[in-house]
Design an enzyme around this catalytic site. Structure first.
Site, short mmCIF file in Angstrom:
data_model
loop_
_atom_site.label_atom_id
_atom_site.label_comp_id
_atom_site.label_asym_id
_atom_site.label_seq_id
_atom_site.Cartn_x
_atom_site.Cartn_y
_atom_site.Cartn_z
N LYS A 48 0.81 -1.23 0.00
CA LYS A 48 0.00 0.00 0.00
C LYS A 48 0.84 1.28 0.00
O LYS A 48 0.33 2.35 -0.33
CB LYS A 48 -0.97 0.00 1.18
CG LYS A 48 -2.01 -1.10 1.09
CD LYS A 48 -2.93 -0.93 -0.13
CE LYS A 48 -3.97 -2.02 -0.19
NZ LYS A 48 -4.86 -1.88 -1.35
N1 PMP Z 1 -3.49 -8.12 1.24
C1 PMP Z 1 -3.57 -7.18 2.19
C2 PMP Z 1 -3.00 -7.46 3.53
C3 PMP Z 1 -4.20 -5.95 1.92
O1 PMP Z 1 -4.29 -5.01 2.88
C4 PMP Z 1 -4.76 -5.75 0.63
C5 PMP Z 1 -5.46 -4.45 0.33
N2 PMP Z 1 -6.79 -4.34 0.74
C6 PMP Z 1 -4.65 -6.77 -0.33
C7 PMP Z 1 -4.00 -7.93 0.01
C8 PMP Z 1 -5.26 -6.66 -1.71
O2 PMP Z 1 -4.63 -5.72 -2.51
P1 PMP Z 1 -5.49 -4.82 -3.48
O3 PMP Z 1 -6.34 -3.94 -2.62
O4 PMP Z 1 -4.52 -4.05 -4.28
O5 PMP Z 1 -6.35 -5.72 -4.31
#
Ligand code: PMP
Length: 348
Positions: A48
């Site tokens: 993130k």
């Molecule tokens: N794994 C974790 C620990 C996350 O915080 C997130 C984000 N919500 C994701 C996977 C998925 O990534 P994305 O939001 O880019 O699909």
């Protein structure tokens, strides 16, 4: 004599360029070559960081933000931490409206990173003025010069990965990648990375299969297959960050070939197994990705020439009171099916 000190100007310069690490023991019995792009090497310990930096810098470039302005988001998770980190270095206020379900540890962590955290009641509907969505929206309207990250509905979430994660993987693999396996939450990671990699593969005359990992209790897989939002798919589950109860516009379903679902229980055990066998201390959703690879392998998805890149989104330290706590695992009933008396004796 002039002394040259080699140093980064600030912590944000360390965002991105994460390593790809070959998995060995855990994939020993599987056909193919398996590699993890380990996003915990970002300074905020998750993928993130990339979207926080990209969205904030895009707002700076378009003249919306100036020092002292405010960044707003509705998460107590990884995105909140990354926004708080970027805000400190760049001199912005960070306001996070979070649900009262968020753990005290998470709220303390965000406040330690300088964020103003508004804890909003969890048991009200999204359109209730007290909900964290409405609080964030209101603050965004009221605070001039503020930016609302809104990660589920922000196209810049996809762009962040199109501009960084995708090109990094293409360079690190020299294009020799056959499969990309990644979690889908907002969908930003898988969509941006896959879009870039598929464009490159097309120019190269090669093909990359992209498989999204979804949770039981989420609507994404069914929506991808039928184009319909089926609310019967929705029920509570434990993995945070994986799957969703709505269709995010930050997901480009066209670049994803298929979805596979994984359970809370198997993902938790598999995350623990990755840590114990590879020495890589990974988060819950990294366990979900590894679990998906095991299931895909059993379905015959890979052969000895497959080069499989998995994205491991974050670090195990965020889950000490969850999957890395035997007590929590026992409370969830995750040791029951293993039929053992002492959990510590589980040999992964
Ligand atoms: N794994 C974790 C620990 C996350 O915080 C997130 C984000 N919500 C994701 C996977 C998925 O990534 P994305 O939001 O880019 O699909």
């Amino acid at each position: 004599m002039e002394q040259k000190i080699k140093a980064y100007d600030n912590v944000l310069e360390l965002i991105g360029n994460t390593p790809i690490i070959k998995l060995n023991a855990i994939t020993n019995s599987l056909q193919g070559n398996f590699y993890a792009k380990v996003e915990a090497f970002n300074p905020g310990h998750s993928t993130k960081d990339r979207i926080a930096l990209h969205i904030i810098e895009q707002a700076e470039r378009s003249g919306i933000l100036k020092p002292g302005d405010t960044i707003i988001e509705t998460t107590s998770g990884n995105t909140g931490f990354s926004i708080a980190m970027v805000s400190i270095v760049k001199g912005y206020d960070c306001v996070l409206a979070v649900s009262s379900k968020s753990s005290k540890d998470k709220i303390d962590m965000l406040r330690s990173m300088g964020a103003k955290v508004y804890v909003c009641p969890a048991h009200v509907s999204a359109d209730d003025p007290r909900s964290y969505y409405q609080v964030a929206r209101r603050m965004h309207e009221e605070i001039k010069g503020s930016v609302y990250i809104n990660q589920y509905f922000n196209e810049l979430n996809i762009d962040a990965h199109y501009n960084t994660t995708g090109p990094e993987i293409w360079k690190q693999t020299g294009g020799a990648i056959t499969h990309l396996i990644a979690c889908s939450g907002t969908g930003g990671t898988i969509s941006g990375t896959a879009r870039y990699l598929k464009e490159q593969a097309k120019k190269n005359g090669t093909k990359i299969k992209v498989i999204g990992v979804d949770a039981y209790g989420s609507v994404l897989k069914k929506y991808h297959e039928t184009g319909e939002f089926d609310s019967k798919e929705i029920y509570p589950y434990r993995i945070e960050g994986l799957g969703k109860n709505l269709i995010p516009t930050a997901t480009d379903f066209d670049v994803i070939d298929k979805f596979i679902k994984v359970t809370d229980e198997e993902s938790a055990h598999t995350a623990r197994e990755v840590s114990k066998t590879e020495g890589l201390f990974v988060g819950y959703t990294s366990g979900a990705v590894m679990q998906a690879v095991k299931q895909l392998s059993a379905e015959g998805e890979f052969d000895k020439n497959s080069n499989v890149i998995m994205i491991f989104p974050d670090h195990g330290s965020r889950y000490m009171s969850k999957i890395y706590s035997d007590e929590w695992m026992r409370e969830q009933g995750f040791f029951d099916s293993k039929n053992i008396e002492e959990e510590q004796k589980i040999e992964y």
